[in-house]
Design a protein around this motif. Sequence first.
Motif, PDB file in Angstrom:
ATOM      1  N   SER A 229       0.814  -1.217   0.000  1.00 33.95           N
ATOM      2  CA  SER A 229       0.000   0.000   0.000  1.00 33.95           C
ATOM      3  C   SER A 229       0.848   1.268   0.000  1.00 33.95           C
ATOM      4  CB  SER A 229      -0.919   0.014   1.232  1.00 33.95           C
ATOM      5  OG  SER A 229      -1.736  -1.128   1.276  1.00 33.95           O
ATOM      6  N   ARG A 232       0.032   4.088  -2.753  1.00 31.85           N
ATOM      7  CA  ARG A 232      -1.149   4.893  -2.468  1.00 31.85           C
ATOM      8  C   ARG A 232      -0.922   5.816  -1.278  1.00 31.85           C
ATOM      9  NH1 ARG A 232      -5.157   7.843  -4.177  1.00 31.85           N
ATOM     10  NH2 ARG A 232      -6.972   7.844  -2.781  1.00 31.85           N
ATOM     11  N   GLN A 260      -6.806   5.441   5.010  1.00 35.13           N
ATOM     12  CA  GLN A 260      -5.958   4.521   4.260  1.00 35.13           C
ATOM     13  C   GLN A 260      -5.067   3.692   5.191  1.00 35.13           C
ATOM     14  OE1 GLN A 260      -6.245   4.003   1.047  1.00 35.13           O
ATOM     15  NE2 GLN A 260      -4.637   2.444   1.003  1.00 35.13           N
TER      16      GLN A 260
END
Length: 409
Positions: A229, A232, A260
């Motif tokens: 991740s 992002r 997130q």
Amino acid sequence: MRTAYQYKLRPTKQQAVEIDRWLSMLCAQYNYLLADRFNWYEQNRCPVNACPLVCHLPRLRDNPDYYSQKRTLPELKKTHPHYGEIYSQVLQDVVKRVKKTFDLFLGGDSNGKRSGRPRFKARDRYRTFTYPSMKETCIQGNLINLPMFGKVKVVLHRSTPAGFKIKTASITKKADGYYITLSLEDATVPTTKPDFNPDSITGIDVGLKEFLTTSVGETVAIPQHYRSSQKRLRVIQKRVSRRHIGSNRRKKAVKQLGRQHKKVADKRKDFHFKTANNLLKKYDVIAVEDLNVKGLARTRLAKSVLDAGWSSFLSILKNKAENAGLLVITVIASGTSQDCSGCNVKVPKKLHERWHDCPNCGCSLDRDHNGAINIKNRAVGHSVLKAHRVSEAIAGFGEKPTLYCTQSV
């Protein structure tokens, strides 16, 4: 037995504003009580090795302990009437929280380890308030009745186990909404299941090449949720850094970044729970190492160690085992990777050497597999398992056995 269930809350817009207002007032009260403790601490302490021969002694006042600070709450509601809208036990829990954090600073925990100097809470850092006691009938359908707050919609994705009583309730504000954690207790639940088999045992060795390896050679791949991740997260973090501090656009970007990060944490937590369940379905006793994860997190492997979440996984494994009436035994981690599982001779290996070859007995297998076997061997003769075997022998003579179940030894 004590356990905890967490549910998602669906408050209305007005209720969400009210929760935020409670958190803001409780944060201010927490900081005020902590400042009162610090004032007493600074005025009454005097280091012996730095005390001058002639000095002015201020008027000493009583130590603001838990009871004296709790007695100030009625006066607080008179001078600040809006605090009267908060449930009294919630305010008392703030006093208890201040006492706990200050006692850890001065005296330390049961092992004598002291924590750092307590810090004042910023408004965004104070996210939880607790009801120390709840009624048994607080849950009505898909609503939960909170004293002096009202009924709030709750997502009951699983029902509370029968026979358990709700002891406390904690409301927490997270990046993606509000959650409630219910602490449940049932003293009649046995600590060990009736068909417990102390011979159904395995050892697990956690690592960074594979998440874990069992003593029979089974492996679980490491998912690396954070690393997958990062792309992002990098985009959102740039968005936060390029916006003005204090602006609404920056606050919006910070919330997006928090959501997130929570997605990554939820994926990791889900993986840990499923892995622990799979292990406990196969074995009644699981042996693990007593790892110094904090020390490993200060090395060059910090990102990989924290991404794997060993501490969280071992904590979940121990709690799930205790709830299932099973055992997790902690053994000394020293030498599990270096000692040979076949002849117990030390075979030195550097970290990059991932294969174990013993020149003494010819044992040749994966390094983590060798470590898992050593962990299992160290747990086989453990005192906890011996106690279980003794209890079974006593039960064979018709006496009531005494069973023991511990999270760590």
